[in-house]
Design a protein around this motif. Structure first.
Motif, mmCIF file in Angstrom:
data_model
loop_
_atom_site.group_PDB
_atom_site.id
_atom_site.type_symbol
_atom_site.label_atom_id
_atom_site.label_comp_id
_atom_site.label_asym_id
_atom_site.label_seq_id
_atom_site.Cartn_x
_atom_site.Cartn_y
_atom_site.Cartn_z
ATOM 1 N N LEU A 63 0.546 -1.018 -0.126
ATOM 2 C CA LEU A 63 0.013 0.186 -0.088
ATOM 3 C C LEU A 63 0.700 1.025 -0.110
ATOM 4 C CD1 LEU A 63 -2.649 -1.275 2.594
ATOM 5 C CD2 LEU A 63 -2.885 -1.100 0.323
ATOM 6 N N MET A 64 2.310 1.056 -0.181
ATOM 7 C CA MET A 64 3.090 2.377 -0.538
ATOM 8 C C MET A 64 3.609 2.448 -1.711
ATOM 9 S SD MET A 64 4.946 2.163 3.215
ATOM 10 C CE MET A 64 4.189 2.162 4.981
ATOM 11 N N PRO A 65 2.841 2.776 -2.616
ATOM 12 C CA PRO A 65 3.395 2.952 -4.000
ATOM 13 C C PRO A 65 4.515 3.984 -4.166
ATOM 14 C CG PRO A 65 1.169 3.895 -4.017
ATOM 15 C CD PRO A 65 1.644 3.062 -2.628
ATOM 16 N N ALA A 66 5.612 3.767 -4.965
ATOM 17 C CA ALA A 66 6.570 4.725 -5.041
ATOM 18 C C ALA A 66 6.073 6.329 -5.397
ATOM 19 C CB ALA A 66 7.570 4.368 -6.229
ATOM 20 N N ARG A 67 5.055 6.393 -6.106
ATOM 21 C CA ARG A 67 4.614 7.479 -6.516
ATOM 22 C C ARG A 67 2.922 7.302 -6.637
ATOM 23 N NH1 ARG A 67 8.543 9.792 -5.380
ATOM 24 N NH2 ARG A 67 9.757 10.977 -6.829
ATOM 25 N N GLY A 68 1.953 8.418 -5.956
ATOM 26 C CA GLY A 68 0.696 8.317 -5.974
ATOM 27 C C GLY A 68 0.176 8.064 -4.592
ATOM 28 N N HIS A 69 -1.029 7.793 -4.517
ATOM 29 C CA HIS A 69 -1.938 7.631 -3.272
ATOM 30 C C HIS A 69 -1.418 6.426 -2.488
ATOM 31 C CE1 HIS A 69 -5.477 8.524 -0.902
ATOM 32 N NE2 HIS A 69 -5.633 6.989 -0.857
ATOM 33 N N SER A 70 -1.333 6.788 -1.230
ATOM 34 C CA SER A 70 -1.437 5.794 -0.032
ATOM 35 C C SER A 70 -2.531 5.944 0.740
ATOM 36 C CB SER A 70 -0.009 5.954 0.607
ATOM 37 O OG SER A 70 1.191 5.609 -0.048
ATOM 38 N N PRO A 71 -3.108 4.934 1.548
ATOM 39 C CA PRO A 71 -4.316 5.085 2.376
ATOM 40 C C PRO A 71 -4.087 6.111 3.434
ATOM 41 C CG PRO A 71 -3.773 2.670 1.946
ATOM 42 C CD PRO A 71 -2.647 3.725 1.631
ATOM 43 N N ASP A 72 -4.881 7.242 3.369
ATOM 44 C CA ASP A 72 -4.725 8.226 4.214
ATOM 45 C C ASP A 72 -5.239 7.754 5.527
ATOM 46 O OD1 ASP A 72 -3.539 9.956 2.427
ATOM 47 O OD2 ASP A 72 -5.824 11.017 1.974
ATOM 48 N N PHE A 73 -6.144 6.902 5.679
ATOM 49 C CA PHE A 73 -6.698 6.522 6.925
ATOM 50 C C PHE A 73 -5.770 5.763 7.901
ATOM 51 C CE2 PHE A 73 -7.263 2.379 4.975
ATOM 52 C CZ PHE A 73 -7.275 1.520 6.021
ATOM 53 N N LEU A 74 -4.704 5.160 7.306
ATOM 54 C CA LEU A 74 -3.700 4.339 8.047
ATOM 55 C C LEU A 74 -2.518 5.318 8.832
ATOM 56 C CD1 LEU A 74 -2.719 1.505 5.827
ATOM 57 C CD2 LEU A 74 -3.853 1.348 7.987
ATOM 58 N N TYR A 75 -2.463 6.660 8.353
ATOM 59 C CA TYR A 75 -1.577 7.511 8.795
ATOM 60 C C TYR A 75 -2.158 9.045 8.628
ATOM 61 C CZ TYR A 75 0.193 4.639 4.978
ATOM 62 O OH TYR A 75 0.276 3.763 4.027
ATOM 63 N N PRO A 76 -3.446 9.359 9.182
ATOM 64 C CA PRO A 76 -3.809 10.404 8.885
ATOM 65 C C PRO A 76 -3.216 11.744 9.716
ATOM 66 C CG PRO A 76 -4.982 9.540 10.494
ATOM 67 C CD PRO A 76 -4.223 8.445 10.117
ATOM 68 N N PRO A 77 -3.570 12.943 9.418
ATOM 69 C CA PRO A 77 -3.022 14.196 10.147
ATOM 70 C C PRO A 77 -3.371 13.890 11.405
ATOM 71 C CG PRO A 77 -4.001 14.883 8.202
ATOM 72 C CD PRO A 77 -4.341 13.430 8.244
ATOM 73 N N PRO A 78 -2.351 14.044 12.364
ATOM 74 C CA PRO A 78 -2.543 13.767 14.033
ATOM 75 C C PRO A 78 -3.659 14.664 14.644
ATOM 76 C CG PRO A 78 -0.539 15.115 13.541
ATOM 77 C CD PRO A 78 -1.035 14.555 12.259
ATOM 78 N N ILE A 79 -4.303 13.886 15.646
ATOM 79 C CA ILE A 79 -5.670 14.536 16.095
ATOM 80 C C ILE A 79 -5.426 15.751 17.005
ATOM 81 C CG2 ILE A 79 -7.013 12.564 15.722
ATOM 82 C CD1 ILE A 79 -6.374 11.587 18.480
ATOM 83 N N GLY A 80 -3.916 15.794 17.446
ATOM 84 C CA GLY A 80 -3.717 17.031 18.340
ATOM 85 C C GLY A 80 -2.296 17.139 18.082
ATOM 86 N N PRO A 81 -1.782 18.425 18.647
ATOM 87 C CA PRO A 81 -0.227 18.627 18.455
ATOM 88 C C PRO A 81 0.755 17.742 19.039
ATOM 89 C CG PRO A 81 -1.375 20.075 20.378
ATOM 90 C CD PRO A 81 -2.670 19.218 19.522
#
Length: 332
Positions: A63-81
């Protein structure tokens, strides 16, 4: 081809920095998939090689192509600082199956034939089960490869946040954004941040603001492209990564060790970036009480300054401390 992030009226007020142990775990897995591209992390790669062999990272690598989309839900923007890994992985486990299925399909489509592999078919056939299985694998990877190094990594990441927070206060938003990375550009007339990347994409922030996230293992890349419902985010290489894995004794001049004492000199030389007592103790293999005492003496001698950042005190070298720390070792 650039990635364009267009600011609206309220977006500059909603810029925040964040640190993500989950993102570092994901990025560490990517480093393992392409180790020859990561010269700065060779000491870490050698140290964790035996632990990495005990992990089956193939589902994540798929799920880690060299270029292009990877699943955002597996490592989304952190919920806090400063979210913990436990908080972040709990959010991953709560991902709706429909969202995961769409993310899987998009990521697999980036690599020819990936969807037709046994693992690809398994991901698409049972996205809900795959979410839990991948979350377990990420947690296992965190505990084996990243958690033992987290105090050192967190110290460097927090030092980056402190530095850029000061730059924002001193020079404003435009100066901050253009200094974060050479690939960043700011167009004042359209209030647009342009990030050089492999794809052409435009996203209006629409009042969500922007997350700016330093990363150790992302070096040398800049990553953006998080799609709704995730908050717009830009991940950039942390400052000071070149000295991250250098051990104190390798960079402590002998003359300075004779002047200050070995342990105290190592504390001074370890402060290439601001750091707290716990992080320094972990990095140097010393008791926190001993490091605290050395820091107090060095600060009293005018070699360090200290300031509070969140719940901890960060120490950094004064100009005199810098001059001493970078002095050349003697040759006798």
């Amino acid at each position: 081809m650039p990635y364009h992030l267009r600011f609206g009226e309220g977006d500059p007020l909603r810029i925040r920095f964040a640190i993500s142990p989950l993102w570092e775990t994901h990025s560490a897995v990517r480093v393992l998939a392409r180790p020859r591209q990561q010269v700065y992390h060779l000491p870490w790669l050698r140290r964790i090689a035996h632990r990495a062999r005990g992990l089956d990272l193939a589902p994540l690598h798929l799920l880690m192509p060299a270029r292009g989309h990877s699943p955002d839900f597996l490592y989304p923007p952190p919920i806090g600082p400063a979210a913990t890994f436990e908080e972040e992985i709990a959010a991953v486990r709560d991902t709706p199956a429909a969202l995961a299925a769409d993310d899987f399909a998009r990521a697999l489509a980036e690599t020819p034939g990936a969807a037709g592999t046994a693992e690809g078919r398994r991901l698409l056939a049972d996205p809900a089960g795959a979410v839990l299985r991948l979350a377990d694998l990420l947690e296992e990877t965190w505990e084996a490869l990243v958690a033992p190094e987290w105090p050192r990594l967190r110290a460097l990441l927090e030092a980056d946040l402190a530095y850029h927070s000061r730059r924002l206060a001193e020079g404003g938003l435009e100066r901050l954004l253009t200094e974060l990375h050479p690939s960043f550009g700011w167009t004042e007339t359209t209030a647009t941040l342009t990030v050089a990347s492999g794809t052409e994409h435009v996203r209006a922030l629409e009042g969500q603001g922007l997350v700016l996230m330093p990363s150790v293992f992302t070096w040398p890349d800049v990553i953006s492209g998080f799609d709704p419902p995730w908050q717009p985010t830009v991940v950039y290489p942390v400052r000071g990564v070149g000295g991250l894995w250098t051990e104190a004794r390798e960079r402590t001049p002998q003359a300075l060790a004779r002047l200050l004492g070995r342990a105290r000199a190592e504390v001074l030389c370890a402060l290439d970036e601001p750091a707290g007592t716990s992080a320094l103790a972990h990095r140097l293999g010393l008791a926190p009480s001993s490091v605290s005492a050395h820091l107090s003496v060095l600060r009293g001698a005018g070699l360090l300054t200290s300031r509070r950042y969140g719940h901890q005190v960060l120490y950094e070298r004064t100009p005199l401390g810098i001059a001493l720390a970078v002095s050349q070792p003697d040759t006798d």
